[in-house]
Design a protein around this motif. Structure first.
Motif, PDB file in Angstrom:
ATOM      1  N   UNK A 166       0.835  -1.198   0.000  1.00 13.34           N
ATOM      2  CA  UNK A 166       0.000   0.000   0.000  1.00 13.34           C
ATOM      3  C   UNK A 166       0.869   1.248   0.000  1.00 13.34           C
ATOM      4  N   UNK A 167       0.237   2.353  -0.370  1.00 11.55           N
ATOM      5  CA  UNK A 167       0.872   3.671  -0.281  1.00 11.55           C
ATOM      6  C   UNK A 167      -0.233   4.703  -0.127  1.00 11.55           C
ATOM      7  N   UNK A 168       0.142   5.877   0.352  1.00 14.44           N
ATOM      8  CA  UNK A 168      -0.804   6.980   0.440  1.00 14.44           C
ATOM      9  C   UNK A 168      -0.994   7.594  -0.948  1.00 14.44           C
ATOM     10  N   UNK A 187      11.431   3.165  -5.947  1.00 15.84           N
ATOM     11  CA  UNK A 187      10.628   3.556  -4.788  1.00 15.84           C
ATOM     12  C   UNK A 187      11.360   3.184  -3.499  1.00 15.84           C
ATOM     13  N   UNK A 188      10.889   3.767  -2.388  1.00 11.94           N
ATOM     14  CA  UNK A 188      11.459   3.426  -1.080  1.00 11.94           C
ATOM     15  C   UNK A 188      10.427   2.650  -0.269  1.00 11.94           C
ATOM     16  N   UNK A 217      13.191   3.414   3.566  1.00 10.64           N
ATOM     17  CA  UNK A 217      13.033   4.757   4.127  1.00 10.64           C
ATOM     18  C   UNK A 217      12.995   4.682   5.644  1.00 10.64           C
ATOM     19  N   UNK A 218      12.595   3.519   6.168  1.00  6.57           N
ATOM     20  CA  UNK A 218      12.518   3.311   7.619  1.00  6.57           C
ATOM     21  C   UNK A 218      12.446   1.820   7.880  1.00  6.57           C
ATOM     22  N   UNK A 219      13.106   1.390   8.956  1.00  4.30           N
ATOM     23  CA  UNK A 219      12.994   0.016   9.444  1.00  4.30           C
ATOM     24  C   UNK A 219      12.548   0.106  10.899  1.00  4.30           C
ATOM     25  N   UNK A 220      11.469  -0.596  11.261  1.00  7.91           N
ATOM     26  CA  UNK A 220      10.927  -0.459  12.617  1.00  7.91           C
ATOM     27  C   UNK A 220      10.199  -1.742  13.003  1.00  7.91           C
ATOM     28  N   UNK A 234       5.417   8.565   3.197  1.00  6.96           N
ATOM     29  CA  UNK A 234       6.871   8.445   3.238  1.00  6.96           C
ATOM     30  C   UNK A 234       7.418   7.212   2.525  1.00  6.96           C
ATOM     31  N   UNK A 235       6.557   6.390   1.929  1.00  7.98           N
ATOM     32  CA  UNK A 235       7.054   5.224   1.217  1.00  7.98           C
ATOM     33  C   UNK A 235       5.982   4.179   1.007  1.00  7.98           C
TER      34      UNK A 235
END
Length: 302
Positions: A166-168, A187-188, A217-220, A234-235
Motif C-alpha cells: 500500500x501507499x498513500x 521507490x522506497x 526509508x525506515x525500518x521499525x 513516506x514510502x
C-alpha cells in the motif's frame, strides 16, 4: 504431610523463584510455604531448589519433577474451578497473549467491547512475539500468526495472514504508481523488523519466488509506526490487510497490485491469524464466553 498442598506450593515457588512472593500469591505465611517444601524434599530424598539470600532456583531434579507434576496440578486446579462455579455471571481473570500488532489493532478494541458486556471478567493481556505452550502454563487464550497451529490446542482461524502493498495517494502522486516488479527499484520501502530480523519482501513471479531488496526509508518493529509513516506518504509498505480495513475503505491508502508479480511478506500460502485455547478450559464459563465473543467479534466474514 498434605502432599497436594505441598505440590501446589512447589509449583508456585518454581514460578515466582521467591518464597515470600509465592506465599503472598497463595495468601499463606512464608514459613508455611518453606515448611511444606522442606517436607516434600524430605519425602522425596532430594533437593528441589538451590536456595540463596537473593534467589531460589530449581535443581536439575527439581526441574524434572516440575515437568512431571505440573500438568496434573493444572488439571486439578481447573477441575476445582469448574466445580466451584456458583454464579451464572462469568467472572475472574483470563490470561490472553497475542502478537503486538494484532493485539493493538484488533484484540484490545474487541476486549473493550467485551468488558461492557462482561464487567466481572478481568483480562490479563500480554502482547508479545514470544510463543508459549497453552498446555503447559497458565495462559487461557492465545492469538498467533502461524501456518501450522499446534495440534494440542483448539485452533480457530480469525483471518488470513495476507500482507498487501500500500501507499498513500500523496506518495503515488509524487512518485508514480509502480506497474511491474522492476518499477519498485525507483521507490522506497517502509520495512518491518521481526525478532529474528528484517522482514524482506517476497515477489511471486512466473519463474518462482524472488526476494526484493528495496531501498528502505525506515525500518521499525512497531506496526503502528509503519502505518503512520505510510499514511504520511513516506514510502511503500506491506501491511496486514486486517490492520488497514478502514484506511482502504476511506481512500487514505491505496492497494498496489503489479502486472507481473504478487508481493508478499512470506512464501507460505497458508499463514493466518488463529485464536487458540486448551480444550478442557472451555468448560469454564469465563473462558467459554470470552472465546465465543472474540470469535464473533474478530472472525473475518467472507
Amino acid at each position: 504431610m498434605d502432599k497436594l498442598r505441598a505440590l501446589r506450593y512447589f509449583v508456585e515457588v518454581s514460578e515466582t523463584e521467591n518464597f515470600s512472593r509465592a506465599a503472598e500469591n497463595l495468601s499463606v505465611p512464608a514459613s508455611s510455604v518453606s515448611r511444606r517444601i522442606v517436607d516434600l524434599e524430605n519425602e522425596l530424598g532430594v533437593a528441589l531448589f538451590h536456595r540463596s539470600t537473593r534467589v531460589v532456583k530449581l535443581t536439575e531434579l527439581g526441574g524434572l519433577y516440575l515437568e512431571q507434576i505440573k500438568p496434573a496440578i493444572a488439571a486439578l486446579n481447573l477441575a476445582d474451578e469448574m466445580v466451584g462455579q456458583q454464579s451464572d455471571t462469568p467472572s475472574g481473570i483470563i490470561r490472553i497473549t497475542a502478537a503486538p500488532d494484532y493485539g493493538r489493532f484488533r484484540l484490545l478494541p474487541a476486549l473493550a467491547v467485551m468488558k461492557k458486556q462482561y464487567a466481572d471478567i478481568v483480562c490479563d493481556v500480554e502482547l508479545t512475539d514470544q510463543i508459549s505452550d497453552l498446555a503447559h502454563n497458565d495462559l487461557d487464550i492465545a492469538i498467533r500468526a502461524t501456518s501450522a497451529p499446534p495440534d494440542r490446542s483448539v485452533a480457530r482461524k480469525l483471518t488470513d495472514g495476507q500482507f498487501i502493498m500500500v501507499a498513500a495517494p500523496e506518495y503515488i502522486e509524487r512518485n508514480g504508481m509502480p506497474k511491474k516488479a522492476d518499477d519498485l527499484a525507483n521507490h522506497v520501502a517502509l520495512l518491518y523488523r521481526r525478532p529474528n530480523g528484517i522482514l524482506h519482501w517476497q515477489a511471486h513471479m512466473a519463474d518462482g519466488w524472488h526476494e526484493l531488496n528495496l531501498p528502505p526509508a525506515l525500518i521499525c518493529n512497531q506496526g503502528d509506526t509503519l502505518l503512520d509513516e505510510v499514511l504520511a506518504g513516506h514510502g511503500l509498505a506491506l501491511i496486514p490487510k486486517w490492520g488497514i480495513i478502514d484506511e482502504l475503505a476511506e481512500g487514505r491508502l491505496v492497494h498496489i497490485t503489479l502486472e507481473d508479480a504478487e508481493i508478499a511478506a512470506s512464501r507460505s500460502e497458508n499463514s493466518g491469524i488463529y485464536l487458540l485455547y486448551h480444550r478442557p478450559k472451555y468448560g469454564l464459563k469465563k473462558i467459554r464466553v470470552a472465546v465465543d465473543f472474540l470469535l464473533s467479534e474478530l472472525t473475518e466474514k467472507p
